[in-house]
Design a protein around this motif. Structure first.
Motif, PDB file in Angstrom:
ATOM      1  N   ASP A 158       0.855  -1.182   0.000  1.00 36.89           N
ATOM      2  CA  ASP A 158       0.000   0.000   0.000  1.00 36.89           C
ATOM      3  C   ASP A 158       0.891   1.232   0.000  1.00 36.89           C
ATOM      4  O   ASP A 158       1.908   1.277   0.685  1.00 36.89           O
ATOM      5  N   GLN A 159       0.466   2.242  -0.732  1.00 40.40           N
ATOM      6  CA  GLN A 159       1.268   3.445  -0.845  1.00 40.40           C
ATOM      7  C   GLN A 159       0.906   4.510   0.176  1.00 40.40           C
ATOM      8  O   GLN A 159       1.659   5.427   0.403  1.00 40.40           O
ATOM      9  N   SER A 160      -0.280   4.395   0.792  1.00 43.74           N
ATOM     10  CA  SER A 160      -0.684   5.434   1.726  1.00 43.74           C
ATOM     11  C   SER A 160      -1.691   4.870   2.727  1.00 43.74           C
ATOM     12  O   SER A 160      -2.222   3.771   2.548  1.00 43.74           O
TER      13      SER A 160
ATOM     14  N   ASP B  51      -4.981   4.294   0.991  1.00 47.65           N
ATOM     15  CA  ASP B  51      -5.053   3.005   0.279  1.00 47.65           C
ATOM     16  C   ASP B  51      -5.422   1.883   1.246  1.00 47.65           C
ATOM     17  O   ASP B  51      -6.267   1.036   0.939  1.00 47.65           O
ATOM     18  N   ALA B  52      -4.790   1.865   2.427  1.00 49.22           N
ATOM     19  CA  ALA B  52      -5.082   0.837   3.428  1.00 49.22           C
ATOM     20  C   ALA B  52      -6.534   0.929   3.893  1.00 49.22           C
ATOM     21  O   ALA B  52      -7.208  -0.090   4.063  1.00 49.22           O
ATOM     22  N   GLU B  53      -7.026   2.153   4.101  1.00 48.91           N
ATOM     23  CA  GLU B  53      -8.412   2.331   4.528  1.00 48.91           C
ATOM     24  C   GLU B  53      -9.381   1.840   3.455  1.00 48.91           C
ATOM     25  O   GLU B  53     -10.405   1.237   3.755  1.00 48.91           O
ATOM     26  N   GLU B  54      -9.025   2.090   2.195  1.00 47.59           N
ATOM     27  CA  GLU B  54      -9.870   1.617   1.088  1.00 47.59           C
ATOM     28  C   GLU B  54      -9.931   0.093   1.078  1.00 47.59           C
ATOM     29  O   GLU B  54     -11.001  -0.495   0.899  1.00 47.59           O
ATOM     30  N   TYR B  55      -8.796  -0.563   1.286  1.00 46.14           N
ATOM     31  CA  TYR B  55      -8.776  -2.027   1.329  1.00 46.14           C
ATOM     32  C   TYR B  55      -9.572  -2.547   2.521  1.00 46.14           C
ATOM     33  O   TYR B  55     -10.252  -3.569   2.432  1.00 46.14           O
TER      34      TYR B  55
END
Length: 195
Positions: A169-171, A174-178
């Motif tokens: 993950d780049q940010s 991104d982690a929250e989206e996953y």
């Protein structure tokens, strides 16, 4: 009594010459997913290739080779200690790569029968070695063979298969989206009576 160590060395050197530029059959079979032993996980063979890359690398240039050469150069290690240490470091991986896995396993588990046969020939020839120089000469050929096979497996491994799947993950976003996607998947995939 086994072969003389020079005979074993010559056999290994002939095999190195044979596989230096031409892909060995063990590698060709493996990259096509043909494992007569039945090795694999859930009808897939990617894990087999992974272990062929990693274990051959450990047996060769990344672990055993530098360790055994340091031990040979160390005056505190006797010849018998070197023979024992080499066997301790090598046998387990060789057995997985080139041995059969007991009754019902018809072939070398990970398609590398020469790993096991060369290992056995080397150990059986130890009685004909009475100095560190000869031990080094024989192990040098073994290490070259193993490292060449390792490079073949590095060459044929489908590195691109992990490219899009295993990205970090780049940010935080991104982690929250996953995380949100995972929660949606659990809600969607789980039958209502199990929630």
């Amino acid at each position: 009594m086994g072969k003389h160590w020079t005979e074993v060395k010559e056999e290994i050197e002939r095999e190195i010459d044979k596989i230096w530029y031409d892909e060995p059959i063990e590698v060709t079979l493996s990259k096509k997913g043909i494992y007569p032993s039945g090795a694999g996980s859930q009808e897939r063979y990617m894990g087999n290739l992974f272990f062929q890359v990693g274990d051959s690398m450990c047996l060769g240039w990344s672990l055993v080779e530098p360790a055994i050469y340091k031990a040979i150069a160390d005056e505190n290690f006797t010849l018998q200690a070197l023979k024992n240490i080499w066997q301790y470091m090598v046998f387990g991986k060789v057995r997985v790569l080139g041995g059969t896995r007991g009754e019902g396993c018809p072939a070398a588990w990970l398609n590398l029968p020469k790993f096991m046969s060369f290992y056995n020939d080397i150990v059986e020839s130890f009685d004909t070695i009475d100095n560190k120089k000869d031990f080094h000469d024989l192990i040098w050929s073994w290490q070259n063979y193993v490292s060449r096979m390792s490079r073949w497996f590095h060459t044929v491994y489908p590195w691109e298969a992990t490219g899009g799947v295993m990205l970090r993950d780049q940010s935080v976003a991104d982690a929250e989206e996953y995380l949100e996607l995972t929660k949606m998947a659990v809600d969607y995939m789980t039958p209502k009576e199990n929630q």
